[in-house]
Design a protein around this motif. Structure first.
Motif, PDB file in Angstrom:
ATOM      1  N   UNK A 178       9.194 -19.345   2.727  1.00  0.00           N
ATOM      2  CA  UNK A 178      10.297 -19.247   1.774  1.00  0.00           C
ATOM      3  C   UNK A 178      10.335 -20.450   0.836  1.00  0.00           C
ATOM      4  N   UNK A 179      10.109 -21.640   1.374  1.00  0.00           N
ATOM      5  CA  UNK A 179      10.182 -22.839   0.547  1.00  0.00           C
ATOM      6  C   UNK A 179       9.057 -22.890  -0.481  1.00  0.00           C
ATOM      7  N   UNK A 180       7.836 -22.530  -0.079  1.00  0.00           N
ATOM      8  CA  UNK A 180       6.711 -22.578  -1.012  1.00  0.00           C
ATOM      9  C   UNK A 180       6.893 -21.564  -2.126  1.00  0.00           C
ATOM     10  N   UNK A 181       7.300 -20.342  -1.794  1.00  0.00           N
ATOM     11  CA  UNK A 181       7.475 -19.333  -2.833  1.00  0.00           C
ATOM     12  C   UNK A 181       8.648 -19.678  -3.747  1.00  0.00           C
ATOM     13  N   UNK A 182       9.695 -20.273  -3.195  1.00  0.00           N
ATOM     14  CA  UNK A 182      10.800 -20.742  -4.046  1.00  0.00           C
ATOM     15  C   UNK A 182      10.319 -21.825  -4.996  1.00  0.00           C
ATOM     16  N   UNK A 183       9.515 -22.740  -4.482  1.00  0.00           N
ATOM     17  CA  UNK A 183       8.975 -23.820  -5.303  1.00  0.00           C
ATOM     18  C   UNK A 183       8.112 -23.264  -6.429  1.00  0.00           C
ATOM     19  N   UNK A 184       7.260 -22.309  -6.118  1.00  0.00           N
ATOM     20  CA  UNK A 184       6.394 -21.725  -7.145  1.00  0.00           C
ATOM     21  C   UNK A 184       7.235 -21.115  -8.265  1.00  0.00           C
TER      22      UNK A 184
END
Length: 264
Positions: A178-184
């Protein structure tokens, strides 16, 4: 504004096997576009054509209207960052910080050392992906999920216009998915990524392109693309597709195959 476009893209191997046929897609600044489809559908091959690891045998990839493969290698590297599905350090015992700092190399001449500004970018990127404490660790010693976050950090310090990610949630636990996709999504770049998780694609992506047999068989907003009929046709599975009451995104619930009861 940055635009990325694939026009009538095809790829056939030297052995004559066609992996992509007549692929057309586009994305612009701030858009996140997912490639989904079964194993072997052509997702990774398409991404490799987009970031120029492969040269298409037909069609072309355009970056702001210019043929991507005609750009000098370093100019291309300044604009497109890649997060591969699996990567190692090629047997070289580089530290995590050194791997991440490699994202700055397209911005320097061969002999130039990193600057204080480069060091700051690296520290900030490591912190953003949650691995600041691993900076001095040898990259090969990391777990799969830690490596994946390091490669995302390397893409961040590259400061690209386009980010291409092949299964960026591979090996990650739920929190970091969730954090990586939010960051992207927060980057404001053109984002093109391959995903297996259709629910993540539905929530985090503006559009979804469904590949099967090297062709795009459906493309559009998640609510238009993700249907029970399409999942049955492309994945050969039964599923229910609804709307999540909190996110408003399509939600896929897979149904087990019907059981056959033996009769005597």
């Amino acid at each position: 504004m940055t635009t990325l476009r694939a026009e009538s893209l095809s790829y056939t191997t030297p052995q004559g096997r066609t992996l992509l046929s007549d692929i057309t897609l586009h994305a612009a600044d701030g858009e996140t576009v997912a490639l989904v489809g079964p194993n072997g559908s052509g997702k990774t091959t398409l991404l490799r054509c987009v970031y120029a690891a492969l040269r298409p045998t037909g069609g072309r990839v355009l970056l702001d209207g210019a043929d991507l493969h005609a750009l000098p290698v370093k100019a291309r590297a300044r604009r497109i960052a890649t997060v591969p599905q699996d990567a190692d350090a090629g047997g070289i015992e580089l530290t995590v910080r050194e791997i991440v700092a490699m994202g700055r190399s397209p911005h320097h001449r061969f002999w130039e050392a990193d600057t204080a500004a480069d060091d700051t970018l690296v520290r900030e990127a490591l912190a953003r992906v949650g691995i600041a404490d691993l900076a001095a660790r040898p990259f090969p010693s990391l777990s799969g999920g830690e490596r994946q976050r390091a490669l995302v950090a390397r893409a961040l310090v590259q400061q690209p216009d386009v980010v291409v990610l092949d299964e960026p949630t591979n090996h990650l636990d739920i929190r970091y998915q969730l954090e990586i996709l939010s960051l992207v999504r927060e980057l404001g770049t053109v984002n093109l990524l391959a995903l297996h998780d259709l629910n993540l694609a539905a929530y985090y992506c503006d559009r979804i392109c469904v590949l099967a047999g090297g062709r795009i068989v459906a493309a559009g907003p998640p609510a238009d693309v993700l249907t029970a009929e399409l999942l049955r046709e492309v994945y050969a599975v039964n599923a229910e597709v609804g709307v999540h009451p909190v996110t408003g995104a399509p939600t896929v619930v897979y149904l087990p195959p019907a059981r056959v009861t033996a009769t005597s």
